[in-house]
Scaffold this motif. Structure first.
Motif, PDB file in Angstrom:
ATOM      1  N   SER A 232      -1.269  -8.594  52.572  1.00 56.28           N
ATOM      2  CA  SER A 232      -2.009  -9.622  53.306  1.00 56.28           C
ATOM      3  C   SER A 232      -3.413  -9.122  53.657  1.00 56.28           C
ATOM      4  N   ILE A 245      -1.572 -13.504  58.285  1.00 53.32           N
ATOM      5  CA  ILE A 245      -1.313 -12.647  59.448  1.00 53.32           C
ATOM      6  C   ILE A 245      -1.057 -11.214  58.968  1.00 53.32           C
ATOM      7  N   THR A 253       4.811 -11.238  56.456  1.00 47.28           N
ATOM      8  CA  THR A 253       4.654 -12.447  55.637  1.00 47.28           C
ATOM      9  C   THR A 253       6.030 -12.880  55.155  1.00 47.28           C
ATOM     10  N   ASP A 272      -0.257 -14.637  48.275  1.00 42.89           N
ATOM     11  CA  ASP A 272       0.222 -13.462  49.022  1.00 42.89           C
ATOM     12  C   ASP A 272       1.693 -13.720  49.324  1.00 42.89           C
TER      13      ASP A 272
HETATM   14 MG   LIG Z   1       1.894  -9.747  54.523  1.00 45.86          MG
END
Ligand SMILES: [Mg+2]
Ligand SMILES: Nc1nc2c(ncn2[C@@H]2O[C@H](COP(=O)(O)OP(=O)(O)OP(=O)(O)O)[C@@H](O)[C@H]2O)c(=O)[nH]1
Length: 453
Positions: A232, A245, A253, A272
């Protein structure tokens, strides 16, 4: 052909909006909708002139603005065209269009203006498609390529190849029909040489589509790795904003986060994903399933590993998942956290590996170069034509294939077949450029344009 009208500017509020009218009745419609400030001057209907005045419907005047007349054949569509510029409000623009529709025009279909330009010989199909590219482009490179092709650069290149092949077809047939007479000034070895050159040119053109697609439509890219490796963080770095985040909790995630970014001239359609590891958590397990799915759908996999820690079973599981989905050669191994790495660099089974620090924005230039190299940036010269369009690419590849067959045929006792192969190649090029293209294909192409274009 009927006279058509549509709003040519985007839906929304703005300073100015434009309604375009095209067809033999365009000036008549304009006269009913537009009240010129200087009537005598407007009556002259001069090509390219700008007239100030007001716009009206059956209830009266509702705005003022300008009107430009373009006379056939010197207009975008080749027909009489009138462009009406009003203030860019939603209601006022709708009213202007409605007034044009009540006064003799009918609503244009998607892409109908450009379709008429093509039908009326104002532009080739590749030029028309390039206009779509100008509107769609988000990278400088795509814009430059589209602008050149809208000016006919690809049409000219295809036209040159077409003319050369036409000459060769005539020579092949003359040679077959009158083998003993000196009917042709091109010998069979010369024909072969020319065909080999043409094939190389067509192959190069078709090959440019890998890069062409990367700068236009973009590359479906999956960022994968075990939890906490910095996937991320990498997404956020590439986006230039805190899109996903980031925490130091493994498994942050859960669902896939998507974003489109530009890396150099190349567009990446990034996903992602949830970190891949053994997990009993129901939600996390679903996320991991999606991550595996993202790998199999991706044209580029960015596999992220943590350089500050040794390779463990979760890393190995990811590597196996990539290999199993056949994406090993489409993977860039990203060794992240180079800023806190102390041990030796991980040796992993990928041809391309680079170390970065997503946290400190280090090593991204190398990623730009690596991805560029994977998608053919290095093979494209400054002035090379690039095919961005899948339809054009397929037609050019068919032409290359047919020329290859013609070369083989010339080698054997089947020179008459060479003539037929060259004709197949000619038809394929004609299709690419729209000299010879079916109504269905034309309809399909223009249906993807927006109304008003
Ligand atoms: Mg992540
Ligand atoms: N030192 C250092 N820390 C980093 C780097 N990249 C990410 N981190 C840290 O590593 C932790 C995990 O980062 P994330 O980006 O959330 O990792 P992730 O791979 O998305 O993790 P999951 O979503 O849990 O799978 C955070 O505390 C980041 O600040 C880096 O280059 N260097």
């Amino acid at each position: 052909m009927s006279t058509i009208a549509a709003i040519g500017t985007p839906h929304g509020k703005g300073g100015v909006a434009m309604v375009r009218i095209s067809g033999s009745e365009a000036f008549e419609v304009a006269k009913r909708v537009f009240v010129p400030a200087n009537k005598a001057r407007f009556e002259k209907q001069l090509h390219g002139s700008v007239y100030y005045g007001s716009f009206r419907d059956e209830k009266g005047v509702f705005d003022d603005g300008i009107c430009i007349l373009f006379k056939s054949p010197s207009s975008f569509t080749g027909e009489d065209v009138c462009e009406l510029y009003c203030h860019g409000g939603l209601l006022v623009t709708q009213k202007l269009l409605a007034s044009a529709l009540k006064n003799g025009a009918r609503m244009a279909l998607a892409g109908e203006f450009t379709r008429r330009a093509f039908i009326n010989g104002k532009m080739s199909l590749t030029q028309a498609e390039a206009i779509g590219g100008i509107i769609d482009s988000v990278s400088d490179k795509h814009l430059t390529v589209s602008a050149n092709q809208a000016n006919g650069s690809l049409s000219r290149a295809l036209g040159e190849i077409y003319d050369e092949l036409k000459l060769l077809a005539a020579s092949v047939y003359a040679y077959i029909d009158y083998p003993d007479e000196d009917m042709t000034d091109i010998s069979v070895p010369e024909m072969k040489q020319t065909l080999i050159k043409i094939k190389a040119r067509l192959d190069r053109l078709a090959g440019s589509h890998t890069y062409g697609r990367a700068i236009s439509e973009g590359i479906k890219t999956a960022i994968v790795g075990k939890p906490n490796t910095g996937k991320s963080s990498l997404l956020n770095l590439l986006c230039g904003e805190e899109r996903a985040i980031v925490t130091d909790i493994a498994g942050t995630t859960r669902d896939i986060v998507t974003e489109t970014v530009r890396l150099g001239d190349i567009i990446l359609r990034l996903s992602d994903t949830a970190g891949i590891r053994e997990s009993d958590d129901t939600v996390e397990k679903i996320g991991i399933g999606r991550s595996i799915g993202a790998i199999s759908e991706a044209d580029l996999v960015l596999a992220v590993f943590d350089l500050s820690r040794p390779i463990d079973d979760d890393d190995k599981r990811l590597i196996s998942a990539i290999i199993e989905s056949g994406k090993q050669s489409k993977t860039v191994c990203i060794l992240n956290k180079s800023d806190i790495a102390s041990g030796p660099c991980h040796k992993l089974p990928f041809d391309r590996a680079l170390s970065i620090s997503a946290k400190n924005n280090e090593g991204i230039e190398l990623l730009v170069d690596t991805v560029g190299e994977m998608f053919g940036a290095g093979e494209i010269g400054e002035n090379d034509e690039i095919i961005v369009n899948a339809r054009q690419c397929a037609a050019v590849a068919n032409a290359a294939n047919a020329v290859g067959n013609a070369i083989e045929a010339l080698d054997g006792f089947t020179q008459d077949i060479a003539g037929m192969d060259i004709e197949i190649a000619l038809a394929a090029i004609a299709e690419a450029d729209g000299r010879q293209v079916s109504e269905d294909i034309v309809n399909e192409i223009f249906s993807h344009f927006c109304v008003g274009k």
